[in-house]
Design a protein around this motif. Structure first.
Motif, PDB file in Angstrom:
ATOM      1  N   ASN A   1       0.856  -1.186   0.000  1.00  0.00           N
ATOM      2  CA  ASN A   1       0.000   0.000   0.000  1.00  0.00           C
ATOM      3  C   ASN A   1       0.894   1.239   0.000  1.00  0.00           C
ATOM      4  O   ASN A   1       2.100   1.156   0.159  1.00  0.00           O
ATOM      5  CB  ASN A   1      -0.894  -0.036   1.239  1.00  0.00           C
ATOM      6  N   GLY A   2       0.286   2.401  -0.172  1.00  0.00           N
ATOM      7  CA  GLY A   2       1.043   3.632  -0.140  1.00  0.00           C
ATOM      8  C   GLY A   2       0.390   4.676  -1.009  1.00  0.00           C
ATOM      9  O   GLY A   2      -0.513   4.363  -1.787  1.00  0.00           O
ATOM     10  N   PRO A   3       0.818   5.932  -0.909  1.00  0.00           N
ATOM     11  CA  PRO A   3       0.252   6.975  -1.757  1.00  0.00           C
ATOM     12  C   PRO A   3       0.598   6.734  -3.218  1.00  0.00           C
ATOM     13  O   PRO A   3       1.555   6.025  -3.532  1.00  0.00           O
ATOM     14  CB  PRO A   3       0.915   8.255  -1.229  1.00  0.00           C
TER      15      PRO A   3
ATOM     16  N   PHE B   1     -10.626  -1.481   2.843  1.00  0.00           N
ATOM     17  CA  PHE B   1      -9.490  -2.269   3.323  1.00  0.00           C
ATOM     18  C   PHE B   1      -9.989  -3.549   3.997  1.00  0.00           C
ATOM     19  O   PHE B   1      -9.460  -4.637   3.773  1.00  0.00           O
ATOM     20  CB  PHE B   1      -8.670  -1.425   4.298  1.00  0.00           C
ATOM     21  N   ASP B   2     -11.034  -3.423   4.800  1.00  0.00           N
ATOM     22  CA  ASP B   2     -11.599  -4.591   5.480  1.00  0.00           C
ATOM     23  C   ASP B   2     -12.200  -5.580   4.492  1.00  0.00           C
ATOM     24  O   ASP B   2     -12.136  -6.799   4.702  1.00  0.00           O
ATOM     25  CB  ASP B   2     -12.669  -4.156   6.481  1.00  0.00           C
ATOM     26  N   GLU B   3     -12.790  -5.073   3.405  1.00  0.00           N
ATOM     27  CA  GLU B   3     -13.453  -5.942   2.427  1.00  0.00           C
ATOM     28  C   GLU B   3     -12.469  -6.625   1.486  1.00  0.00           C
ATOM     29  O   GLU B   3     -12.874  -7.504   0.722  1.00  0.00           O
ATOM     30  CB  GLU B   3     -14.475  -5.137   1.628  1.00  0.00           C
ATOM     31  N   THR B   4     -11.221  -6.236   1.525  1.00  0.00           N
ATOM     32  CA  THR B   4     -10.203  -6.869   0.679  1.00  0.00           C
ATOM     33  C   THR B   4      -9.152  -7.543   1.565  1.00  0.00           C
ATOM     34  O   THR B   4      -9.197  -8.760   1.770  1.00  0.00           O
ATOM     35  CB  THR B   4      -9.563  -5.819  -0.260  1.00  0.00           C
ATOM     36  N   VAL B   5      -8.256  -6.758   2.140  1.00  0.00           N
ATOM     37  CA  VAL B   5      -7.212  -7.321   3.002  1.00  0.00           C
ATOM     38  C   VAL B   5      -7.820  -8.051   4.195  1.00  0.00           C
ATOM     39  O   VAL B   5      -7.466  -9.200   4.499  1.00  0.00           O
ATOM     40  CB  VAL B   5      -6.268  -6.200   3.481  1.00  0.00           C
TER      41      VAL B   5
ATOM     42  N   HIS C   1       0.761  -6.954   5.065  1.00  0.00           N
ATOM     43  CA  HIS C   1       0.454  -5.630   4.521  1.00  0.00           C
ATOM     44  C   HIS C   1       1.555  -4.648   4.893  1.00  0.00           C
ATOM     45  O   HIS C   1       1.980  -4.574   6.044  1.00  0.00           O
ATOM     46  CB  HIS C   1      -0.891  -5.126   5.061  1.00  0.00           C
ATOM     47  N   PHE C   2       1.991  -3.859   3.889  1.00  0.00           N
ATOM     48  CA  PHE C   2       3.025  -2.852   4.102  1.00  0.00           C
ATOM     49  C   PHE C   2       2.571  -1.532   3.487  1.00  0.00           C
ATOM     50  O   PHE C   2       2.151  -1.496   2.327  1.00  0.00           O
ATOM     51  CB  PHE C   2       4.348  -3.277   3.450  1.00  0.00           C
TER      52      PHE C   2
ATOM     53  N   GLY D   1      -1.960   5.680  10.099  1.00  0.00           N
ATOM     54  CA  GLY D   1      -2.648   5.113  11.246  1.00  0.00           C
ATOM     55  C   GLY D   1      -2.255   3.671  11.520  1.00  0.00           C
ATOM     56  O   GLY D   1      -1.765   2.951  10.643  1.00  0.00           O
ATOM     57  N   ASP D   2      -2.505   3.239  12.755  1.00  0.00           N
ATOM     58  CA  ASP D   2      -2.126   1.883  13.167  1.00  0.00           C
ATOM     59  C   ASP D   2      -2.808   0.797  12.344  1.00  0.00           C
ATOM     60  O   ASP D   2      -2.243  -0.282  12.129  1.00  0.00           O
ATOM     61  CB  ASP D   2      -2.457   1.685  14.645  1.00  0.00           C
ATOM     62  N   ALA D   3      -4.021   1.069  11.883  1.00  0.00           N
ATOM     63  CA  ALA D   3      -4.773   0.055  11.137  1.00  0.00           C
ATOM     64  C   ALA D   3      -4.093  -0.322   9.831  1.00  0.00           C
ATOM     65  O   ALA D   3      -4.365  -1.388   9.268  1.00  0.00           O
ATOM     66  CB  ALA D   3      -6.197   0.548  10.857  1.00  0.00           C
ATOM     67  N   PHE D   4      -3.207   0.557   9.344  1.00  0.00           N
ATOM     68  CA  PHE D   4      -2.565   0.313   8.053  1.00  0.00           C
ATOM     69  C   PHE D   4      -1.088  -0.078   8.207  1.00  0.00           C
ATOM     70  O   PHE D   4      -0.289   0.129   7.302  1.00  0.00           O
ATOM     71  CB  PHE D   4      -2.708   1.543   7.150  1.00  0.00           C
ATOM     72  N   GLY D   5      -0.711  -0.616   9.341  1.00  0.00           N
ATOM     73  CA  GLY D   5       0.657  -1.111   9.496  1.00  0.00           C
ATOM     74  C   GLY D   5       0.851  -2.379   8.677  1.00  0.00           C
ATOM     75  O   GLY D   5      -0.123  -3.003   8.284  1.00  0.00           O
ATOM     76  N   GLU D   6       2.048  -2.727   8.397  1.00  0.00           N
ATOM     77  CA  GLU D   6       3.347  -2.251   8.824  1.00  0.00           C
ATOM     78  C   GLU D   6       3.776  -1.055   7.982  1.00  0.00           C
ATOM     79  O   GLU D   6       3.614  -1.065   6.760  1.00  0.00           O
ATOM     80  CB  GLU D   6       4.372  -3.400   8.695  1.00  0.00           C
ATOM     81  N   HIS D   7       4.335  -0.033   8.628  1.00  0.00           N
ATOM     82  CA  HIS D   7       4.777   1.156   7.918  1.00  0.00           C
ATOM     83  C   HIS D   7       6.255   1.043   7.541  1.00  0.00           C
ATOM     84  O   HIS D   7       7.070   0.582   8.338  1.00  0.00           O
ATOM     85  CB  HIS D   7       4.573   2.397   8.791  1.00  0.00           C
TER      86      HIS D   7
END
Length: 210
Positions: free
Chosen positions: A6-8, A88-92, A104-105, A156-162
């Motif tokens: 993931n990422g911009p 994100f919940d409906e895929t990952v 997830h990164f 945000g924490d929900a989208f870790g690992e950063h």
């Protein structure tokens, strides 16, 4: 295993994905943009919007990745920006809920770094700096318009690992991702010039005109 990068937009997802595929035998890249742009082309122009808003996109991505994880013997690599928590919940999240090993990164960088990368990769709508502000040369690009939202949500924490990428090369980002996932990459070979040519070719193959 599935590695979701993931990422911009302009954050290096696609380059990292193909660096991983090149150095990870048996791996495959599954790009959810192909599902999205197919749906977009099918939709009358006046009704087109962000394809991620279509339930068909989320369902299609889930089904294809579920199939790939069940049937493909190697690692599945997915470069895709998703910043809406529900999507994100409906895929990952859904894939994880089915018992798949999903890593997830979120590739993050300073705003200025991402804007520079967007300029350098030569997308259809280049960006320049004017008095410290970004101004489109033609019109505001989708990537720039979404940049602040992406950086805010993905931090945000929900989208870790950063993974902070400001001072990392593409091979270094790929190596960080692989090490965190417990995967062993083949050595980086070919030298700096060949690596640059590979990245240029990857960028050209993924320019979107619609």
């Amino acid at each position: 295993m599935l590695i979701w990068i993931n990422g911009p937009f302009g954050g290096g997802k696609t380059q990292t994905a193909y660096e991983l595929r090149r150095r990870l035998p048996g791996s495959v890249v599954c790009d959810p943009e192909h599902v999205g742009f197919g749906l977009r082309r099918m939709t009358p122009p006046g009704l087109r919007g962000d394809f991620q808003d279509l339930a068909a996109w989320r369902q299609g991505v889930y089904e294809v990745l579920d199939l790939a994880l069940r049937k493909h013997p190697g690692t599945v690599i997915v470069p895709m920006t998703v910043v809406e928590p529900r999507y994100f919940d409906e895929t990952v999240g859904r894939l994880r809920g089915d018992g798949h090993d999903v890593r997830h990164f979120a590739l993050l960088a300073e705003r200025g770094t991402v804007l520079r990368r967007l300029r350098e990769r030569g997308l259809g709508h280049a960006v320049r700096f004017v008095a410290g502000k970004d101004a489109p040369l033609r019109r505001e690009s989708f990537a720039v318009a979404k940049l602040d939202l992406c950086l805010s949500r993905l931090s945000g924490d929900a989208f870790g690992e950063h993974v902070g990428t400001d001072r990392l090369t593409v091979p270094q980002v790929a190596e960080h991702v692989a090490a965190s996932a417990g995967l062993r990459l083949a050595p980086a070979t070919g030298g700096a010039l060949r690596a640059r040519l590979r990245r240029t070719a990857t960028g050209l193959r993924h320019i979107r005109f619609d």
